[in-house]
Scaffold this motif. Sequence first.
Motif, PDB file in Angstrom:
ATOM      1  N   VAL A  43      12.774   3.673 -13.621  1.00  0.00           N
ATOM      2  CA  VAL A  43      11.386   3.222 -13.314  1.00  0.00           C
ATOM      3  C   VAL A  43      11.516   1.899 -13.926  1.00  0.00           C
ATOM      4  CG1 VAL A  43       8.880   3.273 -14.143  1.00  0.00           C
ATOM      5  CG2 VAL A  43      10.328   5.329 -13.627  1.00  0.00           C
ATOM      6  N   ALA A  44      10.940   0.874 -12.965  1.00  0.00           N
ATOM      7  CA  ALA A  44      11.255  -0.741 -13.331  1.00  0.00           C
ATOM      8  C   ALA A  44      10.270  -1.042 -14.482  1.00  0.00           C
ATOM      9  CB  ALA A  44      11.413  -1.438 -12.211  1.00  0.00           C
ATOM     10  N   GLY A  45       9.217  -0.554 -14.424  1.00  0.00           N
ATOM     11  CA  GLY A  45       7.882  -0.839 -15.162  1.00  0.00           C
ATOM     12  C   GLY A  45       6.812  -0.058 -14.971  1.00  0.00           C
ATOM     13  N   VAL A  46       5.843   0.038 -16.148  1.00  0.00           N
ATOM     14  CA  VAL A  46       4.575   1.232 -16.119  1.00  0.00           C
ATOM     15  C   VAL A  46       3.604   0.211 -16.131  1.00  0.00           C
ATOM     16  CG1 VAL A  46       3.478   2.972 -17.159  1.00  0.00           C
ATOM     17  CG2 VAL A  46       5.936   2.929 -17.124  1.00  0.00           C
ATOM     18  N   ARG A  47       2.670   0.380 -15.319  1.00  0.00           N
ATOM     19  CA  ARG A  47       1.242  -0.169 -14.974  1.00  0.00           C
ATOM     20  C   ARG A  47       0.243   0.692 -15.450  1.00  0.00           C
ATOM     21  NH1 ARG A  47      -0.267  -4.662 -12.101  1.00  0.00           N
ATOM     22  NH2 ARG A  47      -2.383  -4.945 -11.439  1.00  0.00           N
ATOM     23  N   ILE A  48      -0.349   0.176 -16.503  1.00  0.00           N
ATOM     24  CA  ILE A  48      -1.672   1.142 -17.089  1.00  0.00           C
ATOM     25  C   ILE A  48      -2.909   0.568 -17.093  1.00  0.00           C
ATOM     26  CG2 ILE A  48      -2.271   2.376 -19.166  1.00  0.00           C
ATOM     27  CD1 ILE A  48       0.570   2.331 -20.152  1.00  0.00           C
ATOM     28  N   VAL A  49      -3.793   1.193 -16.214  1.00  0.00           N
ATOM     29  CA  VAL A  49      -5.396   0.484 -16.305  1.00  0.00           C
ATOM     30  C   VAL A  49      -6.285   1.131 -17.131  1.00  0.00           C
ATOM     31  CG1 VAL A  49      -7.175   0.513 -14.667  1.00  0.00           C
ATOM     32  CG2 VAL A  49      -4.647   0.029 -13.911  1.00  0.00           C
TER      33      VAL A  49
END
Length: 676
Positions: A43-49
């Motif tokens: 996984v290249a990055g995690v986007r948390i909203v």
Amino acid sequence: MSRAVQYNLPKHRRISHFVLPLSPSTSEYMVGGASASGATGNVAGVRIVVAGDAKTGKSSLIVTAATDNYPNNVPPLLPPTRLPEDIYPDPVPVTVIDTSSSPENRGRLVEEIMGADAIVLTYACHRLETLDRLSTFWLPELRRLEVNVPVIVVGCMLDKRDDQHSVSLEQVMSPIMQQFREIETCIECSALNHIQVPEVFYYAQKAVLHPTAPLFDQEQQVLRPRCVRALKRIFILCDHDRDGALSDAELNEFQVKCFNAPLQPSEIAIVKRVVQEKLREGVDDRGLTLTGFLFLHALFIEKGRLETTWTVLRKFGYNNEIRLRDDQLPPPIKRYPDQSTELTNGAVEFLRRIFATFDIDGDGALRSAELEDLFSTAPENPWNEAPYEDAVEKTALGGLSLDGFLSLWSLMTLLDPIRTMETLIYIGYGDDPSTAIRVTRRRRLDSRKQQTDRTVYHCFVFGPKEAGKSAILNSFTGRLFPEEYVPTTNDRYAVNSVDQPMGTKKTLVLREIPEEGVKKILSSRDALAACDVAVFVHDSSREASWQKATEMLVDVASQGETSGYEAPCLIIANKDDLDPYLTEIQDSTRVSQDMGIETPIPVSVKLGDFSNLFQRIVNAAEHPHLSIPETATGKSRKKYHRLVNHSLVFVSVGAAVAIVGLAAYRVYAARKNSSS
């Protein structure tokens, strides 16, 4: 080989957890979990909203997590915020997106939610109405939007709650979590007092990198079948002596491979003691059994240590869908459209051995349970779905004979060779999987050489409705003649071996193409590239059926002439038990003679009279240069090409004569000048 085992976790426990005491930096040996650093599934990055009602502490939570300082003033809406990469064990960048709950920002909120890897829903610990809004608005709204990502519920501003009237988080959240199973974790925090702020985004990141859903069924509270199947395969790969248990040495080798650290003898003893106390059959005198191995992973998941199981799966090449990653599989096979794929002799011998191994009762057939056991280390039985389901002959007891077993492998290899290689890996094929597949010679070359070395032939079955195409396929796989007509709406396959002279066998694949699907298929230039032979079925008692069948024959022949993928064609006069229509014989004879193919083969599926149909289909495929239909246009085109070629030859000869004459004249002129 032992069968797959399933585990139910205690009904009062949920792996969706509340305020866990686990520290993000904790690293323990296998019995207690394992650090999963570096095993993040690429996984290249995690986007948390972060979403929730106004004034529930969203922005303060984000700023405090990013800077480790509580802000005295925060803007109404923060820009995307990157968290420091060194605060969590998994070095995967985390970007946090702040949102506004105001009506005018509704579109932007939905857009951010739809692009989230995980969602943090906030409520204020001291304002119960914001907690109620989780179940009355926010969680139903996520379902309405069909958002399928982990949800972390966070109670902010813990410092403002009146402790005299407080209730435990578990009491508050259990009913909501029972209703909304997508909630991964519930946690309370205080940005002001720096209580559990980093943990909020740690659990959100963890839910993305080490997701629950592929491993565990929240509704049934059991490990998912695909997880059990993968773990069983891993166990078998680690059980080098094939005695059904992991010895201390094998267990230690497994530990080093997955977690880069050996277990001390005392730690191995603890592992086995923990298992044996809970599950007596999990350990025997040889070591940790498959049952115990699976129980250990169920225990990790029960304790919320999903990263342990994910580390194991990823070390053995699995992705988040618990299938082997692309880098574990051979590359796509390069071939021309008129080349097919078949099993090599080595692969067939391996499959024969596998068949014998799982034919436990030695009756020469694999019953349903035996077949499921054979595929119990694959993500699923690949033949439980179309086009393989019902594509082969079964025994009287519903089993699969060796011929039927190999026929299904041949069908899967013809249609989806990558799936064949992947499945071979799952069931223990030890050689390079690319050696299991061979690419045949181009059919165009076969036609020129007037022979083929193929062992699997692909026959397209054309014909109008109610001509009896399905009945022919049914008979090919040993099914009874159907009394009621059931229309076929999608392409359907049947496969079986066909006995040949000298005791050899060929595999024949019949592909039934519904009348409505003919135009769609022929719209592609390469439509007939995969076709070794085409048959055209008509009801010999109905003139309209014959007319439609001949129209299809002309269309297919024209397509072959245009594309260069010409195929042998046969006409099948089905329902020979009925009286033919008045001019059936004259019509069929005329068309056969005009197009240069055999006269129709009379067949009566109802009476079981097939006139050696399937052998004749194979024979036509074995002679790719014969039985090629010619249309009027095709004949004209060939005649034109012959005329052009003849003209070119004439011109070439004339030119040669002129050149010779000119040369002779020059010699003559030269001699005349010299003599004068």
